[in-house]
Motif scaffolding. Sequence first.
Motif, PDB file in Angstrom:
ATOM      1  N   ILE A   5       0.836  -1.068   0.151  1.00 27.15           N
ATOM      2  CA  ILE A   5      -0.041  -0.054  -0.044  1.00 27.15           C
ATOM      3  C   ILE A   5       0.849   1.286  -0.206  1.00 27.15           C
ATOM      4  CG2 ILE A   5      -1.988   1.099   1.156  1.00 27.15           C
ATOM      5  CD1 ILE A   5      -2.470  -1.303   2.519  1.00 27.15           C
ATOM      6  N   ASN A   9      -3.207   5.905   0.648  1.00 26.62           N
ATOM      7  CA  ASN A   9      -3.912   4.680   1.045  1.00 26.62           C
ATOM      8  C   ASN A   9      -3.548   4.109   2.601  1.00 26.62           C
ATOM      9  OD1 ASN A   9      -5.387   4.897  -1.015  1.00 26.62           O
ATOM     10  ND2 ASN A   9      -4.706   3.475  -2.222  1.00 26.62           N
ATOM     11  N   LEU A  13      -6.074   2.980   5.543  1.00 28.90           N
ATOM     12  CA  LEU A  13      -5.807   1.662   6.217  1.00 28.90           C
ATOM     13  C   LEU A  13      -5.831   1.870   7.644  1.00 28.90           C
ATOM     14  CD1 LEU A  13      -5.587  -1.472   6.236  1.00 28.90           C
ATOM     15  CD2 LEU A  13      -3.284  -1.182   6.257  1.00 28.90           C
ATOM     16  N   ALA A  16      -9.092   2.715   9.055  1.00 32.89           N
ATOM     17  CA  ALA A  16     -10.163   1.882   9.116  1.00 32.89           C
ATOM     18  C   ALA A  16      -9.699   1.022  10.301  1.00 32.89           C
ATOM     19  CB  ALA A  16      -9.928   0.832   7.735  1.00 32.89           C
ATOM     20  N   GLY A  35     -10.143  -9.036  -2.918  1.00 30.76           N
ATOM     21  CA  GLY A  35      -9.408  -8.261  -2.100  1.00 30.76           C
ATOM     22  C   GLY A  35      -9.226  -8.759  -0.491  1.00 30.76           C
ATOM     23  N   PHE A  51     -14.397  -4.161   6.596  1.00 27.50           N
ATOM     24  CA  PHE A  51     -13.751  -3.458   5.651  1.00 27.50           C
ATOM     25  C   PHE A  51     -13.262  -4.376   4.524  1.00 27.50           C
ATOM     26  CE2 PHE A  51     -14.260  -0.542   9.021  1.00 27.50           C
ATOM     27  CZ  PHE A  51     -14.181   0.638   8.293  1.00 27.50           C
ATOM     28  N   PHE A  53     -10.949  -4.196   1.158  1.00 31.31           N
ATOM     29  CA  PHE A  53     -10.099  -3.489   0.268  1.00 31.31           C
ATOM     30  C   PHE A  53      -9.845  -4.236  -0.967  1.00 31.31           C
ATOM     31  CE2 PHE A  53      -9.253  -2.291   4.681  1.00 31.31           C
ATOM     32  CZ  PHE A  53      -9.197  -0.791   4.552  1.00 31.31           C
ATOM     33  N   PHE A  57      -7.052  -1.166  -4.608  1.00 28.70           N
ATOM     34  CA  PHE A  57      -6.436  -0.308  -3.358  1.00 28.70           C
ATOM     35  C   PHE A  57      -4.897  -0.661  -3.180  1.00 28.70           C
ATOM     36  CE2 PHE A  57      -5.680   0.193   1.262  1.00 28.70           C
ATOM     37  CZ  PHE A  57      -6.377   1.485   1.318  1.00 28.70           C
ATOM     38  N   TYR A  61      -0.905  -6.637  -4.953  1.00 29.54           N
ATOM     39  CA  TYR A  61      -1.733  -7.674  -4.323  1.00 29.54           C
ATOM     40  C   TYR A  61      -1.831  -9.028  -4.866  1.00 29.54           C
ATOM     41  CZ  TYR A  61      -5.977  -9.449  -1.881  1.00 29.54           C
ATOM     42  OH  TYR A  61      -6.846 -10.308  -1.277  1.00 29.54           O
ATOM     43  N   SER A 229     -12.891  10.350   4.796  1.00 28.28           N
ATOM     44  CA  SER A 229     -12.957   9.718   3.284  1.00 28.28           C
ATOM     45  C   SER A 229     -13.728  10.375   2.437  1.00 28.28           C
ATOM     46  CB  SER A 229     -13.314   8.335   3.397  1.00 28.28           C
ATOM     47  OG  SER A 229     -12.388   7.449   4.266  1.00 28.28           O
ATOM     48  N   VAL A 252     -12.824   1.195  -4.690  1.00 31.74           N
ATOM     49  CA  VAL A 252     -11.796   0.242  -4.106  1.00 31.74           C
ATOM     50  C   VAL A 252     -12.006  -0.104  -2.507  1.00 31.74           C
ATOM     51  CG1 VAL A 252      -9.853   1.037  -5.354  1.00 31.74           C
ATOM     52  CG2 VAL A 252     -10.355   2.368  -3.160  1.00 31.74           C
ATOM     53  N   LEU A 253     -13.246   0.219  -2.112  1.00 34.95           N
ATOM     54  CA  LEU A 253     -13.560   0.264  -0.573  1.00 34.95           C
ATOM     55  C   LEU A 253     -14.829  -0.443  -0.602  1.00 34.95           C
ATOM     56  CD1 LEU A 253     -12.565   0.181   2.439  1.00 34.95           C
ATOM     57  CD2 LEU A 253     -13.213   2.625   2.326  1.00 34.95           C
TER      58      LEU A 253
END
Length: 375
Positions: A5, A9, A13, A16, A35, A51, A53, A57, A61, A229, A252-253
């Motif tokens: 990340i 971002n 995180l 969150a 995700g 949550f 992601f 995001f 990944y 956000s 993205v969330l």
Amino acid sequence: MKGVITGGNVKVLGRAVHSLSRIGDELYLEPTDGGLSLCSVNSSRSAFASFLFAPLFFQLYQLGEPQPFRCKVLMKSFLGVFRSLPSLEKTVGKCLILLKPSANRLVLQLHCKYGVTKTHNLAFQECERLQAVFDVQHCASSLCAPARVLAEAVVHFPQTLAEVTLGAGPGGKISLQNYVEDEMELKKTMVTELWLAEDEFQRVAVTPGSSITFCLKEFRGLLTFAEASNLPLTIHYDVPGRPVIFTLEDAVLEVHLVLATLLDPKSDSQPPLANGLPLPSDDLPDDLESYMVAMEAEEEPEVPPSPTFPLHTPCPAQSDPEEEEEEEEEEEGAVPGTPPHKKFRSLFFGSVLTPGEQRLAPTQEVLAEDSDNDS
């Protein structure tokens, strides 16, 4: 699983994690094709937050083996990595998340300015998927508003306030009022009531005269995240006693907060419905009906998922007057934001049903005792 990340971002995180820390003492992680999912549930099973992601995001990944893999870590340990949000924004340029099932370690690595790297190795436990069972399609009322509007409304309530009542008035107006349980206390307590006009909301589709009461502590945590956000907050609710669902959605969330609501003791209506089916009721003098189930997902031929049937816990033995007095004393000492267990209906927890996975049978084993016995 490996995730990288970067930029702002990292702070998202961190926010969150701060929001999830208001829910429970454990953080559940599950990397999937869709995700990375972060979830938490409180000890009384009356609040659940998740949550998700999306892969976009992350700068990188990658799913590892084995799949699926689910684990949980102590919230206090995970939160310690993102304790200072201003510091994250100013000093951290990249965050590496590395999940190593073989080593039983979750590695969080913060790459800071001037070549400084902070590495945190957290122990984890493998666990089953735990998910609140809810369906916004069965909610009779919904409304959507900018998070700023709701945040400015709840700021008028004291931080020590445990519950707040949201109601629908004439002309599409929405009210927020501090909840007072005892009518005698009502005469000695200052009542704060706010009315929001329909044009303050992006969408209002509520049942006139409907109202629900839920905990304010967890709601504040989500509002803080949503406002930072700059995301609109959607609220789905039904009759008192059914969960209220708060949602945030972005490219993205995806965020869900599910809170139990207070049953209306004056209501003479039928028991609330779950997926179109009446919930089982008992002859207890209080409103307590707690359900929890944790199941392993097993492969079966593809069939459409069936409605989820809440499981009924056995009726506890009749308590004597002395035990009832002790329970009342415990409720008086409850922490604000954590509802006394006899006031709120617990949420229903079980495996998430996805196409191709098993259907939930009404005979699944209940793995948690009735919450009357919780300490």
